[in-house]
Design a protein around this motif. Structure first.
Motif, mmCIF file in Angstrom:
data_model
loop_
_atom_site.group_PDB
_atom_site.id
_atom_site.type_symbol
_atom_site.label_atom_id
_atom_site.label_comp_id
_atom_site.label_asym_id
_atom_site.label_seq_id
_atom_site.Cartn_x
_atom_site.Cartn_y
_atom_site.Cartn_z
ATOM 1 N N ASN A 59 0.819 -1.208 0.000
ATOM 2 C CA ASN A 59 0.000 0.000 0.000
ATOM 3 C C ASN A 59 0.854 1.259 0.000
ATOM 4 N N ASP A 80 -6.943 1.657 1.604
ATOM 5 C CA ASP A 80 -5.995 2.629 2.159
ATOM 6 C C ASP A 80 -6.149 2.772 3.669
ATOM 7 N N TYR A 83 -4.664 -0.027 5.965
ATOM 8 C CA TYR A 83 -3.215 -0.166 6.062
ATOM 9 C C TYR A 83 -2.524 1.157 6.389
#
Length: 443
Positions: A59, A80, A83
């Motif tokens: 990520n 998003d 992480y």
């Protein structure tokens, strides 16, 4: 990591690609070593599940290299928040709807494919984020830092050993001296020229220290055992007030992973139970334990400024080196880095890696606690985001320098700064001692 200064853009791309492949090979080895149950399990509330670290690596790579540098469409914008390390504490991450192991592996592979395309098409100049490949180097370092975190998770897991490596070389010669005099005066601390240096290492600036002595090698298990045998854990005289409170509250009696049995002290190292090797640097001690030992021994921990001067200052030239031994990249003769070995080397090892002043094992083996708080250097400017360093300034953090056997050379250097809470013991941290120089000892 060889500096990318004075390289052509194509040479920088080749170096970046090599480092990206190396870091991914390590991430793959650390996650392929265990089954899916181990990947999704939380082995300690101090750590994330291994599968979280893997997807987080992908990520961050997507956010910075695919979207920002490359200007490409998101691969998985829907994950998003999952992480984002600042959104969820490690203890809470197992309860999140994380990607399953197969999904995580597919995700990081897709991101990496796009990253190599971005690398080929991006001019590595003009914009500070991409100058000399900085953004790519930042992501290489991020992945290697999480690889060391995953290695620490492996140390915390129980069950059959799954990681294996040859032992480091033995120390081949006696130490020329137990401690080394570091001259007083100014030296250049930090860097303004290392292309992949992170914001808290910048800028280079003049720093002053009074003359002091620093131990040639880190404190060994055998030396630390003498502290235990002398009742060091039971005597509040050696502990700070906050350290003693933590020692009592956490019931500390020895370094983490040590246990006393009928035949003496043993430790568990990546699933292997073995007798504590007396000649290795002590590891898995917190700052408070290191400070208590130093007080008991009649010395102290070095400050961060002292540590860096001992590591980098060359009295013959007056300049600061990139590494203790010089400016060339570390080789296997210089330091125990990169998870080549799964343990510290005996104290006194790696004479070729000694600093100009003769201090050994400043790089690799064990992170070294310094008696300094995390603070910005004069002229500090956050780049490329505040969350790497700035948000931690002023918190409850003590400095760690030099890297461990689990630190990759791309993620440490003579100016690199690490930090953690002073109670942390799961990290690969040890220490060495220092003391003030008396007037009659200063040449």
């Amino acid at each position: 990591m060889t500096t990318t200064e004075n390289l052509t853009a194509e040479q920088v791309r080749e170096r970046v690609a090599e480092q990206l492949r190396r870091s991914r090979a390590r991430s793959t080895a650390l996650t392929d070593a265990v089954d899916e149950d181990d990947l999704v399990r939380q082995h300690s509330r101090l750590m994330s599940p291994l599968v979280w670290d893997l997807a987080h690596i992908g990520n961050q790579e997507e956010l910075w290299l695919v979207r920002d540098v490359g200007g490409r469409d998101p691969v998985r914008s829907d994950i998003d928040e999952l992480y984002d390390a600042f959104q969820h504490a490690r203890a809470d991450r197992p309860a999140l709807p994380l990607l399953k192991p197969r999904e995580a592996r597919t995700y990081v592979r897709e991101v990496r494919e796009k990253v190599f395309d971005v690398l080929e098409r991006t001019p590595l100049e003009g914009r500070r984020l991409v100058q000399d490949g900085f953004a790519f180097g930042m992501i290489v370092q991020h992945e290697q830092q999480h690889d060391e975190t995953m290695l620490a998770t492996h140390q915390l897991r129980t069950g059959t050993p799954v990681l294996h490596a040859e032992d480091p070389p033995r120390a081949a010669e006696p130490l020329p001296a137990r401690e080394v005099l570091v001259p007083g005066g100014e030296f250049t601390m930090g860097t303004s020229t290392e292309p992949w240096a992170l914001d808290n290492e910048r800028p280079a600036h003049a720093a002053h220290v009074d003359a002091f002595f620093i131990d040639t090698v880190p404190v060994s298990n055998g030396e630390y055992l003498a502290f235990i045998d002398a009742g060091g854990y039971d005597d509040p005289r050696w502990w700070s007030e906050v350290g003693w409170a933590h020692r009592q509250g956490a019931n500390l009696v020895a370094p983490r992973f040590w246990e006393r049995g009928p035949a003496g002290w043993h430790r568990t190292r990546f699933g292997v139970v073995e007798q504590v090797p007396l000649d290795e640097p002590v590891v898995h001690v917190c700052f408070h334990e290191a400070q208590a030992y130093a007080n008991w021994a009649g010395k102290r921990l070095p400050t961060e400024v002292e540590w860096e001067k001992a590591a980098r200052f060359d009295p013959a030239t007056g300049r600061s080196r990139r590494w203790p031994w010089g400016d060339e990249d570390p080789g296997p003769e210089h330091a125990n880095l990169g998870q080549r070995h799964l343990r510290p080397a005996p104290v006194g090892s790696y004479p070729a890696g000694a600093s100009a002043l003769g201090v050994r094992q400043l790089m690799g083996d064990v992170w070294e606690w310094c008696d300094s708080d995390l603070r910005p250097y004069p002229g500090f400017a956050a780049f490329p985001y505040r969350e790497y360093s700035e948000v931690f300034f002023g918190g409850d953090y003590k400095m760690l320098r030099g890297g461990s056997f689990g630190t990759d050379a791309s993620a440490v250097r003579g100016t690199f700064r690490n930090w953690d809470h002073p109670i942390r013991r799961q990290i690969f941290a040890g220490f060495r001692l220092a003391r003030d120089a008396r007037p009659d000892e200063v040449r």
